[in-house]
Design a protein around this motif. Structure first.
Motif, short mmCIF file in Angstrom:
data_model
loop_
_atom_site.label_atom_id
_atom_site.label_comp_id
_atom_site.label_asym_id
_atom_site.label_seq_id
_atom_site.Cartn_x
_atom_site.Cartn_y
_atom_site.Cartn_z
N THR A 133 15.24 -52.31 49.01
CA THR A 133 14.84 -51.22 47.87
C THR A 133 15.29 -50.00 48.41
O THR A 133 15.85 -49.14 47.51
N VAL B 191 18.14 -47.40 46.69
CA VAL B 191 17.87 -46.00 46.11
C VAL B 191 18.37 -45.12 46.87
O VAL B 191 18.64 -43.79 46.22
N THR B 192 18.38 -44.88 48.06
CA THR B 192 18.76 -43.78 48.94
C THR B 192 20.26 -43.62 49.37
O THR B 192 20.90 -43.05 49.67
N VAL C 75 16.85 -50.77 39.81
CA VAL C 75 17.01 -51.09 40.96
C VAL C 75 17.25 -52.64 41.11
O VAL C 75 18.18 -53.24 42.28
N LEU D 266 9.26 -48.43 45.91
CA LEU D 266 10.02 -47.75 45.21
C LEU D 266 10.29 -46.27 44.87
O LEU D 266 10.96 -45.37 44.80
N LYS D 267 8.56 -45.96 44.71
CA LYS D 267 8.42 -44.50 44.24
C LYS D 267 8.60 -43.49 45.43
O LYS D 267 9.25 -42.40 45.53
N SER E 84 10.82 -44.24 47.92
CA SER E 84 12.32 -44.00 47.95
C SER E 84 12.79 -42.99 46.95
O SER E 84 13.78 -42.12 47.37
N GLN E 85 12.55 -43.21 45.80
CA GLN E 85 12.99 -41.95 44.86
C GLN E 85 12.67 -40.78 45.16
O GLN E 85 13.39 -39.78 44.88
N ALA F 202 14.73 -39.60 47.92
CA ALA F 202 16.06 -39.37 47.39
C ALA F 202 16.25 -38.03 46.57
O ALA F 202 17.24 -37.55 47.02
N ALA F 203 15.23 -37.90 46.01
CA ALA F 203 15.21 -36.52 45.29
C ALA F 203 15.21 -35.49 46.15
O ALA F 203 15.87 -34.43 46.01
#
Length: 423
Positions: free
Chosen positions: A137, A141-142, A380, A413-414, A416-417, A420-421
């Motif tokens: 995951t 995401v990244t 994802v 997931l959160k 990772s997001q 990434a942001a």
């Protein structure tokens, strides 16, 4: 790396019925169990898991078509298909990070034991796929960040081991699994939410004093309260909801009765092999590390043989489908993981001491949240499944309750997001 990954996947494709006995044999030797006794225990455990898998297959092969019939009968129109944990596991093992994460997760477990952070020695290598799914995951995401993927897998592993340690006394008392903990990723994550929810439900006036467990049911209803009869009745009810004819209803009822009757016996066989090794491990730790306690971490399949667990899981099947229709924002059509619900409520049932009513109510809340998390995980999860899963006609995305509806993985997931942001 491709060669290493192919070799790892070949071994893992042998399945837990082969991998687990091999691991058990070598660990038994480390704990000074005589070779003959270790071999006998390892083979017995393997046979126990073969039996458990056969019963789970019986459950899955009968519940799956019934669920599909319910979907068609009630005209459910949801765009994200629940592909089931086997598809999620296959996608995890096929991910680029799989080969490197297996030894890393094993070393992390040993380091945590050495520094007394955990008491659980997780030898259930097959279920490392949950850790790998968290890593995959983060990787997706990244945009392919290996170091971040490793971090995600380790965070998930630490959370699961923490839950395994905290729930071990409860597991030992309720399921009779002395010296055994259950570090199965989905069981731990669902339990993390389900245990406090169950505790709150048990405080509600009018509900808190109602205790419905298999023993109470059997005492009140006689033969109709026996586990196999409970399975028969629940199977008939599911068959009627699916719109089956009389013959198919009877077949489903008999299959569910067989599951309730056979599962505890399969677990008993497995425990016959486990007990000598767990006792030797305990004595080994006492003699060399005074005051230290070690738990052997195994698959939560050990717990689903309890009648209260299977009963709760079967009752939650139609409830899950109903929730999928009425919950605003849900897009997941439950299917592949319906037969896995007993794994999700394992800790909930134990925490409620087998109270089926409280467990079903807590399970309803947990499943409702899982559907929303699985919906959020859709994009994802779909990316992760490409190339390893044949998408059903009409499905725009796929997800699973086991991975997508798993609170620990949703947090990953959160995380990772957010990473990434920012980066």
């Amino acid at each position: 790396m491709d060669t290493l990954l192919s070799g790892v996947q070949y071994v893992l494709n042998l399945g837990p019925t082969v991998i687990l006995p091999i691991m058990i044999f070598f660990i038994a030797l480390i704990f000074r169990v005589p070779a003959k006794k270790a071999l006998r225990s390892a083979i017995t455990i393997g046979i126990g898991f073969v039996g458990i898998n056969l019963v789970i297959s019986l459950l899955s092969s009968n519940l799956g078509p019934a669920a599909q019939q319910m979907v068609e009968r009630f005209g459910l129109n949801l765009t994200i298909i629940d592909a089931g944990w086997p598809a999620a596991a296959a996608a995890s093992w096929a991910s680029p990070v799989a080969a490197i994460l297996i030894p890393i997760c094993l070393v992390v477990n040993l380091v945590l034991i050495f520094f007394k952070v955990t008491k659980t020695l997780d030898i259930d290598i097959w279920n490392y796929w949950h850790f790998i799914a968290a890593g995959a995951t983060g990787y997706i995401v990244t945009g392919g960040n290996w170091w971040f993927a490793i971090l995600c897998a380790i965070i998930y592993e630490v959370a699961v081991l923490w839950m395994a340690d905290r729930t071990q006394p409860m597991v030992e008392e309720f399921y009779g699994l002395k010296g055994i903990s259950l570090p199965t990723g989905s069981t731990a994550a669902f339990g993390f939410i389900g245990i406090p929810v169950g505790w709150l439900i048990a405080k509600i006036p009018g509900i808190k004093n109602i205790h419905v467990d298999p023993e109470t049911i059997q005492k009140r209803f006689g033969i109709f309260g026996e586990p196999m009869m409970m399975g028969l009745i629940l199977g008939i009810a599911i068959g009627l909801l699916a719109g089956y004819d009389v013959g198919a209803v009877a077949q489903l009822g008999m299959s569910m009765g067989a599951v309730m009757f056979l599962m505890p016996r399969m677990v008993k066989i497995l425990m016959e092999g486990l007990i000598p090794i767990s006792e030797s491990a305990r004595e080994f730790m006492k003699s060399r590390f005074k005051g230290r306690e070690l738990y052997i971490g195994l698959d939560a399949a050990l717990s689903i043989g309890h009648p209260a667990n299977i009963s709760t899981g079967l009752i939650l099947v139609p409830i899950t489908l109903f929730l999928a229709v009425i919950i605003p924002g849900n897009k997941v059509l439950p299917f592949g993981d319906l037969a896995t619900i007993p794994f999700y409520v394992s800790f909930v049932v134990a925490s409620r001491k087998g109270n089926i009513l409280h467990s079903v109510l807590a399970g309803t809340v947990v499943i409702a949240l899982a559907l929303l998390m699985a919906t959020d995980f859709g994009l994802v999860h779909t990316e992760m499944m490409k190339g390893v899963y044949e998408f059903p006609k009409g499905a725009t995305q796929v997800s699973t309750l086991d991975m997508g509806g798993n609170f620990f993985n949703w947090v990953i997931l959160k995380f990772s997001q957010a990473w990434a942001a920012i980066f």
